[in-house]
Design a protein around this motif. Structure first.
Motif, PDB file in Angstrom:
ATOM      1  N   ALA A  50       6.992   2.587 -11.996  1.00 44.73           N
ATOM      2  CA  ALA A  50       6.937   2.027 -10.640  1.00 44.73           C
ATOM      3  C   ALA A  50       5.593   1.342 -10.397  1.00 44.73           C
ATOM      4  O   ALA A  50       5.529   0.272  -9.770  1.00 44.73           O
ATOM      5  N   LEU A  51       4.530   1.929 -10.904  1.00 48.27           N
ATOM      6  CA  LEU A  51       3.200   1.333 -10.770  1.00 48.27           C
ATOM      7  C   LEU A  51       3.131  -0.016 -11.506  1.00 48.27           C
ATOM      8  O   LEU A  51       2.626  -1.001 -10.962  1.00 48.27           O
ATOM      9  N   VAL A  52       3.675  -0.056 -12.694  1.00 48.31           N
ATOM     10  CA  VAL A  52       3.710  -1.310 -13.464  1.00 48.31           C
ATOM     11  C   VAL A  52       4.566  -2.345 -12.737  1.00 48.31           C
ATOM     12  O   VAL A  52       4.179  -3.512 -12.616  1.00 48.31           O
ATOM     13  N   ALA A  53       5.723  -1.912 -12.234  1.00 52.97           N
ATOM     14  CA  ALA A  53       6.603  -2.834 -11.503  1.00 52.97           C
ATOM     15  C   ALA A  53       5.887  -3.394 -10.273  1.00 52.97           C
ATOM     16  O   ALA A  53       5.971  -4.599  -9.994  1.00 52.97           O
ATOM     17  N   ALA A  54       5.178  -2.544  -9.546  1.00 47.44           N
ATOM     18  CA  ALA A  54       4.436  -3.011  -8.370  1.00 47.44           C
ATOM     19  C   ALA A  54       3.363  -4.015  -8.787  1.00 47.44           C
ATOM     20  O   ALA A  54       3.186  -5.058  -8.144  1.00 47.44           O
ATOM     21  N   TYR A  55       2.657  -3.724  -9.860  1.00 44.95           N
ATOM     22  CA  TYR A  55       1.616  -4.621 -10.373  1.00 44.95           C
ATOM     23  C   TYR A  55       2.198  -5.985 -10.746  1.00 44.95           C
ATOM     24  O   TYR A  55       1.575  -7.026 -10.522  1.00 44.95           O
ATOM     25  N   LEU A  56       3.398  -5.980 -11.293  1.00 42.48           N
ATOM     26  CA  LEU A  56       4.053  -7.219 -11.721  1.00 42.48           C
ATOM     27  C   LEU A  56       4.768  -7.936 -10.574  1.00 42.48           C
ATOM     28  O   LEU A  56       5.444  -8.942 -10.789  1.00 42.48           O
ATOM     29  N   GLY A  57       4.638  -7.391  -9.350  1.00 39.90           N
ATOM     30  CA  GLY A  57       5.269  -8.025  -8.198  1.00 39.90           C
ATOM     31  C   GLY A  57       6.745  -7.725  -8.058  1.00 39.90           C
ATOM     32  O   GLY A  57       7.452  -8.423  -7.337  1.00 39.90           O
ATOM     33  N   ARG A  58       7.219  -6.706  -8.720  1.00 41.68           N
ATOM     34  CA  ARG A  58       8.630  -6.300  -8.663  1.00 41.68           C
ATOM     35  C   ARG A  58       8.775  -5.102  -7.717  1.00 41.68           C
ATOM     36  O   ARG A  58       9.111  -4.003  -8.130  1.00 41.68           O
ATOM     37  N   GLU A  59       8.500  -5.354  -6.438  1.00 47.33           N
ATOM     38  CA  GLU A  59       8.473  -4.270  -5.459  1.00 47.33           C
ATOM     39  C   GLU A  59       9.837  -3.596  -5.295  1.00 47.33           C
ATOM     40  O   GLU A  59       9.906  -2.380  -5.134  1.00 47.33           O
ATOM     41  N   THR A  60      10.902  -4.362  -5.354  1.00 40.88           N
ATOM     42  CA  THR A  60      12.243  -3.763  -5.226  1.00 40.88           C
ATOM     43  C   THR A  60      12.497  -2.785  -6.372  1.00 40.88           C
ATOM     44  O   THR A  60      12.989  -1.676  -6.151  1.00 40.88           O
ATOM     45  N   GLY A  61      12.148  -3.176  -7.580  1.00 38.94           N
ATOM     46  CA  GLY A  61      12.290  -2.286  -8.728  1.00 38.94           C
ATOM     47  C   GLY A  61      11.421  -1.054  -8.600  1.00 38.94           C
ATOM     48  O   GLY A  61      11.850   0.062  -8.911  1.00 38.94           O
ATOM     49  N   ALA A  62      10.186  -1.247  -8.125  1.00 34.54           N
ATOM     50  CA  ALA A  62       9.281  -0.114  -7.928  1.00 34.54           C
ATOM     51  C   ALA A  62       9.867   0.866  -6.915  1.00 34.54           C
ATOM     52  O   ALA A  62       9.847   2.084  -7.128  1.00 34.54           O
ATOM     53  N   LEU A  63      10.402   0.336  -5.834  1.00 28.46           N
ATOM     54  CA  LEU A  63      11.009   1.203  -4.812  1.00 28.46           C
ATOM     55  C   LEU A  63      12.194   1.980  -5.387  1.00 28.46           C
ATOM     56  O   LEU A  63      12.350   3.174  -5.122  1.00 28.46           O
ATOM     57  N   LEU A  83       0.824  -1.212   0.000  1.00 26.94           N
ATOM     58  CA  LEU A  83       0.000   0.000   0.000  1.00 26.94           C
ATOM     59  C   LEU A  83       0.860   1.266   0.000  1.00 26.94           C
ATOM     60  O   LEU A  83       0.520   2.251  -0.654  1.00 26.94           O
ATOM     61  N   THR A  84       1.983   1.227   0.694  1.00 26.67           N
ATOM     62  CA  THR A  84       2.873   2.382   0.718  1.00 26.67           C
ATOM     63  C   THR A  84       3.491   2.615  -0.657  1.00 26.67           C
ATOM     64  O   THR A  84       3.596   3.756  -1.115  1.00 26.67           O
ATOM     65  N   VAL A  85       3.881   1.540  -1.315  1.00 26.22           N
ATOM     66  CA  VAL A  85       4.428   1.662  -2.673  1.00 26.22           C
ATOM     67  C   VAL A  85       3.376   2.229  -3.620  1.00 26.22           C
ATOM     68  O   VAL A  85       3.653   3.135  -4.417  1.00 26.22           O
ATOM     69  N   LEU A  86       2.158   1.729  -3.537  1.00 28.13           N
ATOM     70  CA  LEU A  86       1.081   2.244  -4.395  1.00 28.13           C
ATOM     71  C   LEU A  86       0.781   3.710  -4.085  1.00 28.13           C
ATOM     72  O   LEU A  86       0.552   4.512  -5.001  1.00 28.13           O
ATOM     73  N   TRP A  87       0.783   4.072  -2.818  1.00 25.01           N
ATOM     74  CA  TRP A  87       0.588   5.476  -2.424  1.00 25.01           C
ATOM     75  C   TRP A  87       1.697   6.339  -3.022  1.00 25.01           C
ATOM     76  O   TRP A  87       1.445   7.411  -3.569  1.00 25.01           O
ATOM     77  N   ALA A  88       2.924   5.861  -2.924  1.00 24.17           N
ATOM     78  CA  ALA A  88       4.064   6.613  -3.460  1.00 24.17           C
ATOM     79  C   ALA A  88       3.934   6.794  -4.971  1.00 24.17           C
ATOM     80  O   ALA A  88       4.242   7.866  -5.503  1.00 24.17           O
ATOM     81  N   CYS A  89       3.471   5.760  -5.664  1.00 31.41           N
ATOM     82  CA  CYS A  89       3.242   5.876  -7.112  1.00 31.41           C
ATOM     83  C   CYS A  89       2.218   6.974  -7.388  1.00 31.41           C
ATOM     84  O   CYS A  89       2.417   7.819  -8.276  1.00 31.41           O
ATOM     85  N   ALA A  90       1.119   6.955  -6.645  1.00 26.90           N
ATOM     86  CA  ALA A  90       0.070   7.952  -6.843  1.00 26.90           C
ATOM     87  C   ALA A  90       0.595   9.363  -6.585  1.00 26.90           C
ATOM     88  O   ALA A  90       0.317  10.289  -7.363  1.00 26.90           O
ATOM     89  N   ILE A  91       1.359   9.533  -5.538  1.00 27.17           N
ATOM     90  CA  ILE A  91       1.879  10.864  -5.205  1.00 27.17           C
ATOM     91  C   ILE A  91       2.888  11.324  -6.254  1.00 27.17           C
ATOM     92  O   ILE A  91       2.885  12.487  -6.662  1.00 27.17           O
ATOM     93  N   LEU A  92       3.759  10.434  -6.715  1.00 24.13           N
ATOM     94  CA  LEU A  92       4.730  10.825  -7.742  1.00 24.13           C
ATOM     95  C   LEU A  92       4.018  11.200  -9.040  1.00 24.13           C
ATOM     96  O   LEU A  92       4.376  12.208  -9.676  1.00 24.13           O
ATOM     97  N   LEU A  93       3.005  10.448  -9.421  1.00 21.42           N
ATOM     98  CA  LEU A  93       2.225  10.804 -10.615  1.00 21.42           C
ATOM     99  C   LEU A  93       1.522  12.146 -10.414  1.00 21.42           C
ATOM    100  O   LEU A  93       1.484  12.982 -11.328  1.00 21.42           O
ATOM    101  N   PHE A  94       0.983  12.369  -9.236  1.00 14.94           N
ATOM    102  CA  PHE A  94       0.348  13.655  -8.928  1.00 14.94           C
ATOM    103  C   PHE A  94       1.358  14.795  -9.044  1.00 14.94           C
ATOM    104  O   PHE A  94       1.072  15.840  -9.639  1.00 14.94           O
TER     105      PHE A  94
END
Length: 165
Positions: free
Chosen positions: A99-112, A54-65
């Motif tokens: 980062a959002l795509v990476a999180a969706y694909l289960g690549r949390e380290t890459g997303a971070l 959830l934190t990674v997804l929040w971070a994606c949303a904030i960066l896109l914003f």
């Protein structure tokens, strides 16, 4: 404001001090970063993984914003948008979306990693943009205090992720 058949002229006064609403809307969205990282470190199992995700997804949303904020500010730049404003907006958007795509694909380290690069970019470039007249003046004071909160949380999540193997 003056308006004629060809357009309008807007004269604005920008404060150097951060307006109270920008304090609330600037620091408020940093709280889920910190809470999520703390929860991921405090709990274990599904609860920790859920907090991290959830934190990674929040971070994606904030960066896109924030990429959209960069574009929005460019509409009011004296002389029109600059190449640096548009380029920065595109880089931030691409990092956030990747980062959002990476999180969706289960690549949390890459997303971070992508998120850390994106937020570090904001921390460095927004104060410069503020001094150049390409962002509100108060960004020079707000971003160096605001964005490190997100970076600390993202680095904490990355450290946790790497230590878990």
């Amino acid at each position: 404001m003056r308006q004629d058949a060809t357009g309008r002229t807007v004269t604005a006064h920008e404060p150097r001090e951060t307006p109270w609403l920008s304090v609330v809307l600037g620091y408020g969205p940093m709280l889920p970063f910190l809470a999520g990282a703390a929860a991921a470190w405090t709990f274990s199992g599904d609860l920790a993984r859920g907090a991290a995700t959830l934190t990674v997804l929040w971070a994606c949303a904030i960066l896109l914003f924030l990429s959209g904020v960069r574009r929005g500010v460019s509409f009011r730049t004296e002389g029109g948008p600059t190449a640096l404003q548009i380029g920065t907006m595109m880089v931030l958007f691409c990092l956030g979306f990747a980062a959002l795509v990476a999180a969706y694909l289960g690549r949390e380290t890459g997303a971070l990693g992508l998120l850390i690069v994106g937020f570090a970019t904001i921390a460095v470039l927004d104060p410069i943009a503020a001094r150049r007249g390409e962002a509100p003046l108060f960004f020079a004071r707000l971003r160096p205090l605001q964005i490190p909160l997100a970076l600390a949380a993202l680095l904490a999540l990355l450290t946790l992720r790497l230590s878990a193997g």
